[in-house]
Scaffold this motif. Structure first.
Motif, PDB file in Angstrom:
ATOM      1  N   PRO A  50      -5.483  -0.042  -6.149  1.00 20.01           N
ATOM      2  CA  PRO A  50      -5.128  -1.046  -4.721  1.00 20.01           C
ATOM      3  C   PRO A  50      -5.068  -0.159  -3.279  1.00 20.01           C
ATOM      4  O   PRO A  50      -4.738  -1.314  -1.801  1.00 20.01           O
ATOM      5  N   GLN A  51      -5.059   1.056  -3.519  1.00 18.92           N
ATOM      6  CA  GLN A  51      -5.147   1.830  -2.505  1.00 18.92           C
ATOM      7  C   GLN A  51      -6.249   2.271  -1.997  1.00 18.92           C
ATOM      8  O   GLN A  51      -6.180   2.490  -0.239  1.00 18.92           O
ATOM      9  N   VAL A  52      -6.839   1.770  -2.158  1.00 20.94           N
ATOM     10  CA  VAL A  52      -8.822   1.649  -1.340  1.00 20.94           C
ATOM     11  C   VAL A  52      -8.617   0.166  -1.238  1.00 20.94           C
ATOM     12  O   VAL A  52      -9.986  -0.485  -0.020  1.00 20.94           O
ATOM     13  N   ILE A  53      -8.708  -0.883  -2.143  1.00 18.66           N
ATOM     14  CA  ILE A  53      -9.540  -1.954  -2.372  1.00 18.66           C
ATOM     15  C   ILE A  53      -8.383  -2.629  -2.107  1.00 18.66           C
ATOM     16  O   ILE A  53      -7.063  -2.606  -2.665  1.00 18.66           O
ATOM     17  N   ASP A  54      -8.776  -3.983  -1.337  1.00 17.93           N
ATOM     18  CA  ASP A  54      -8.175  -5.457  -0.810  1.00 17.93           C
ATOM     19  C   ASP A  54      -8.434  -5.797  -2.168  1.00 17.93           C
ATOM     20  O   ASP A  54      -8.672  -7.010  -1.675  1.00 17.93           O
ATOM     21  N   VAL A  55      -7.279  -5.625  -3.250  1.00 21.68           N
ATOM     22  CA  VAL A  55      -7.626  -6.751  -4.504  1.00 21.68           C
ATOM     23  C   VAL A  55      -7.281  -7.792  -4.497  1.00 21.68           C
ATOM     24  O   VAL A  55      -7.481  -8.962  -4.987  1.00 21.68           O
ATOM     25  N   GLU A  56      -6.007  -8.340  -3.287  1.00 22.33           N
ATOM     26  CA  GLU A  56      -5.587  -9.867  -3.090  1.00 22.33           C
ATOM     27  C   GLU A  56      -6.965 -10.532  -2.499  1.00 22.33           C
ATOM     28  O   GLU A  56      -6.993 -11.962  -2.888  1.00 22.33           O
ATOM     29  N   ARG A  57      -7.446 -10.017  -1.559  1.00 26.61           N
ATOM     30  CA  ARG A  57      -8.192 -10.295  -0.806  1.00 26.61           C
ATOM     31  C   ARG A  57      -9.613 -10.968  -1.774  1.00 26.61           C
ATOM     32  O   ARG A  57     -10.287 -11.979  -2.036  1.00 26.61           O
ATOM     33  N   VAL A  58      -9.892  -9.796  -2.493  1.00 22.07           N
ATOM     34  CA  VAL A  58     -10.969 -10.449  -3.462  1.00 22.07           C
ATOM     35  C   VAL A  58     -11.356 -11.008  -4.499  1.00 22.07           C
ATOM     36  O   VAL A  58     -11.621 -11.634  -5.067  1.00 22.07           O
ATOM     37  N   ALA A  59      -9.308 -10.726  -5.499  1.00 23.92           N
ATOM     38  CA  ALA A  59      -9.181 -12.219  -6.117  1.00 23.92           C
ATOM     39  C   ALA A  59      -8.654 -13.880  -5.674  1.00 23.92           C
ATOM     40  O   ALA A  59      -9.576 -14.326  -6.348  1.00 23.92           O
ATOM     41  N   ALA A  60      -8.423 -13.513  -4.148  1.00 21.57           N
ATOM     42  CA  ALA A  60      -8.669 -14.685  -3.381  1.00 21.57           C
ATOM     43  C   ALA A  60      -9.955 -15.106  -3.511  1.00 21.57           C
ATOM     44  O   ALA A  60     -10.790 -16.490  -4.433  1.00 21.57           O
ATOM     45  N   GLY A  65     -19.059 -12.285  -1.459  1.00 25.28           N
ATOM     46  CA  GLY A  65     -19.283 -12.747  -0.085  1.00 25.28           C
ATOM     47  C   GLY A  65     -18.352 -12.139   0.187  1.00 25.28           C
ATOM     48  O   GLY A  65     -19.222 -12.306   1.438  1.00 25.28           O
ATOM     49  N   LEU A  66     -17.996 -11.100   0.703  1.00 22.92           N
ATOM     50  CA  LEU A  66     -17.165 -10.773   1.591  1.00 22.92           C
ATOM     51  C   LEU A  66     -18.484  -9.539   1.632  1.00 22.92           C
ATOM     52  O   LEU A  66     -19.412  -8.695   1.344  1.00 22.92           O
ATOM     53  N   THR A  67     -17.878  -8.914   2.944  1.00 28.27           N
ATOM     54  CA  THR A  67     -18.607  -7.848   3.339  1.00 28.27           C
ATOM     55  C   THR A  67     -17.602  -6.733   3.531  1.00 28.27           C
ATOM     56  O   THR A  67     -16.530  -6.362   2.397  1.00 28.27           O
ATOM     57  N   LEU A  68     -18.009  -5.137   3.208  1.00 29.25           N
ATOM     58  CA  LEU A  68     -17.868  -4.516   2.674  1.00 29.25           C
ATOM     59  C   LEU A  68     -16.794  -3.403   3.484  1.00 29.25           C
ATOM     60  O   LEU A  68     -15.226  -3.403   2.660  1.00 29.25           O
ATOM     61  N   ASP A  69     -16.324  -4.288   4.702  1.00 31.32           N
ATOM     62  CA  ASP A  69     -15.053  -3.813   5.225  1.00 31.32           C
ATOM     63  C   ASP A  69     -14.161  -5.771   4.832  1.00 31.32           C
ATOM     64  O   ASP A  69     -12.518  -3.970   4.883  1.00 31.32           O
ATOM     65  N   GLU A  70     -14.215  -5.748   4.900  1.00 32.81           N
ATOM     66  CA  GLU A  70     -13.439  -6.957   4.024  1.00 32.81           C
ATOM     67  C   GLU A  70     -12.460  -6.198   2.475  1.00 32.81           C
ATOM     68  O   GLU A  70     -11.927  -6.475   2.102  1.00 32.81           O
ATOM     69  N   ILE A  71     -13.473  -5.780   1.668  1.00 32.74           N
ATOM     70  CA  ILE A  71     -13.192  -5.837   0.357  1.00 32.74           C
ATOM     71  C   ILE A  71     -12.365  -4.181   1.131  1.00 32.74           C
ATOM     72  O   ILE A  71     -11.359  -3.736  -0.313  1.00 32.74           O
ATOM     73  N   LEU A  72     -12.524  -3.128   1.529  1.00 32.41           N
ATOM     74  CA  LEU A  72     -11.610  -1.992   1.815  1.00 32.41           C
ATOM     75  C   LEU A  72     -10.224  -2.589   1.917  1.00 32.41           C
ATOM     76  O   LEU A  72     -10.452  -2.966   3.298  1.00 32.41           O
ATOM     77  N   ARG A  73      -9.628  -1.856   1.643  1.00 29.98           N
ATOM     78  CA  ARG A  73      -8.274  -2.139   2.177  1.00 29.98           C
ATOM     79  C   ARG A  73      -7.933  -1.145   3.609  1.00 29.98           C
ATOM     80  O   ARG A  73      -8.092  -0.084   4.099  1.00 29.98           O
TER      81      ARG A  73
END
Length: 257
Positions: free
Chosen positions: A126-136, A225-233
């Protein structure tokens, strides 16, 4: 799917300090300061061990977060120091260098069905990936099953990398460590093994981990369907709305000049 908790607000680890205390300084001391004209074999080994042990305590005090990989390194340092002071044969150092990476690989496999698989520590952090957005996004697309398969495959890749690293570590340690314990030559061979592990073995292992990370990002992009920038925190300041232009608040919204 239950959403992952928000990333803990911990200080980021200082990579340069990590490398200096855990690799550069111990290796330099064992290589150049453990001779009879300097610290001597025993004190050279003890002083070399002070830096990684001290860094382990410092990092925990600063970040207040248990780090599985740091714990393995901490145990490795303790075993190395204990073996050296007990003047055990080089065979046991080879066993240690081979067993520890293998244990990490087996732990990754054993944790696959646990609440917090170790693959999250390596990749889905979670310090690298926006896990909340990915989970949603996974919930919205009903892609949880595909995500579970992706994480299982990532776990297998990491475990394979660790097991291969353990086998190579054992072989190189058996070939390099030949001198009697407690001698200057022995400490020099430990230092050489440290560099071989860092450069000769870590590079291919890191290559497999980078491949696992690339495959994870590719899979997440397809599933969410997210971009890499959206996946990364992103840093907090990047998520703030852009400030309004000066005077824009005073402009009328009904079209009048």
């Amino acid at each position: 799917m239950t959403t992952s908790p928000a990333a803990p607000k911990t200080k980021p680890e200082n990579l340069l300090l990590n490398l200096a205390c855990n690799v550069a300084l111990p290796t330099a001391i064992m290589s150049w300061a453990s001779g009879d004209r300097a610290l001597g074999p025993k004190w050279g080994l003890l002083v070399a061990l002070v830096f990684p042990l001290g860094y382990g305590f410092y990092d925990f005090a600063q970040r207040r977060r248990f780090n599985f990989i740091s714990a393995i390194g901490f145990v490795s340092v303790l075993i190395t120091g204990g073996f050296g002071l007990m003047k055990l044969d080089g065979f046991w150092f080879a066993v240690k260098d081979g067993v520890l990476p293998a244990l990490i690989g087996l732990a990754v496999l054993a944790s696959m069905k646990s609440k917090e698989p170790l693959v999250h520590e390596f990749l889905y952090n979670p310090q690298v990936i926006d896990v909340e957005r990915v989970a949603a996004a996974l919930d919205a697309r009903g892609a949880q099953a595909g995500f579970d398969r992706l994480m299982r495959t990532s776990s297998y890749i990491i475990a394979s990398a660790m097991l291969i690293s353990g086998a190579l570590n054992y072989g190189f340690a058996r070939a390099i460590i030949q001198s009697p314990p407690g001698t200057e030559a022995f400490n020099g061979e430990l230092a050489k093994m440290h560099w071989v592990s860092l450069v000769g073995l870590s590079v291919p292992t890191m290559g497999m981990l980078v491949f696992a990370l690339w495959r994870l990002f590719k899979g997440l992009r397809g599933l969410t369907g997210l971009t890499l920038d959206e996946i990364l925190r992103q840093p907090p300041e990047d998520k703030k709305a852009a400030p309004a232009e000066p005077g824009s608040a005073d402009k009328p919204t009904d079209g009048t000049p």
